[in-house]
Every structure is written in C-alpha cells, then in structure tokens.
Design a protein around this motif. Sequence first.
Motif, mmCIF file in Angstrom:
data_model
loop_
_atom_site.group_PDB
_atom_site.id
_atom_site.type_symbol
_atom_site.label_atom_id
_atom_site.label_comp_id
_atom_site.label_asym_id
_atom_site.label_seq_id
_atom_site.Cartn_x
_atom_site.Cartn_y
_atom_site.Cartn_z
ATOM 1 N N THR A 27 0.800 -1.135 -0.221
ATOM 2 C CA THR A 27 0.099 0.085 0.041
ATOM 3 C C THR A 27 0.895 1.248 0.258
ATOM 4 O OG1 THR A 27 -1.680 -1.304 0.919
ATOM 5 C CG2 THR A 27 -1.967 1.315 1.314
ATOM 6 N N ARG A 82 -8.227 6.978 3.944
ATOM 7 C CA ARG A 82 -8.337 7.662 2.553
ATOM 8 C C ARG A 82 -9.631 8.106 2.624
ATOM 9 N NH1 ARG A 82 -4.797 6.426 -1.581
ATOM 10 N NH2 ARG A 82 -5.858 8.280 -2.347
ATOM 11 N N THR A 95 -6.387 1.800 4.049
ATOM 12 C CA THR A 95 -5.562 1.592 3.177
ATOM 13 C C THR A 95 -5.376 0.070 2.794
ATOM 14 O OG1 THR A 95 -3.638 1.593 4.719
ATOM 15 C CG2 THR A 95 -4.054 3.653 3.423
#
Length: 139
Positions: A27, A82, A95
Amino acid sequence: MAFLLRQVVRTGLQRNVILMRHATASTSANPELSVQVSESCLKRLREICVDGSFLRVTVEGGGCSGFQYKFDLDKQLNEDDRQFGEGEAKVVIDTVSLEYCSGATVDYHSELIRAGFRMVANPLAEQGCSCGSSFSIKL
C-alpha cells in the motif's frame, strides 16, 4: 468430516492473512489507489450524514466468495484512512481495504425489495456471488 472442515477453514484463513500482509506491504508503494463515488451514493450520504458522520467501507475475509464488503456509518477517522467524495458526503476506506477495491465505484442502489450501498465494477474482483457483497480476488 469435522477435521476436513477445520482444514478447509484454516487454509482459507491462512490465505487471507497472507493476502492481507501483501496488501499492507504494498500500500505504501501505491499512493494513487482510489475509488469512485457515484452520484446516487453522494446524494444518499448528503441525506444521512448530517451529524459529521461518513460512510466507512472495509473489506473483510469471509462471505460466499472469500472476501466481503462492509459498509458502516462512522465518525472516527484513523491514521491510515483515505477519504473520497465531496463536502459532507464522504466515503472513507482504510489503506488495507483500498488495496482490494481500488478502481471500483461505491454506489447506492434502491429497488422495491431493498436499498443499500454496494461496490460495483471492482477491477480486482474475479467473481462475486448473487448477494453482491462478497467477491474473490484476481490472482
């Protein structure tokens, strides 16, 4: 019979742990991962997220096909989250979960017998089941 069932479940869990470790490791190398948010999803979120809450999407091991989407309303942002959407209509994905659904669209679908959020057009999903919330990963 119980022994065989335990072996199948254990193997599936081990596979999920390995995939989750892979996602965690990769990630940080993929900051461009994202999802789209449909207009129907944004409209519904504007209606229900009036108190500072947002839609949290997570991917968990389980379901008919190996992984499943989970949709919750939440108010707590975490360090690895996010955000997508606009204004008060936000979708938040951690993530690790984003690694499994990047490129997909978060949608709100309403029909006579049910209504709810769903993930559509996930390019990382090989197949899903008829419930619409579980999927398997393309390897």
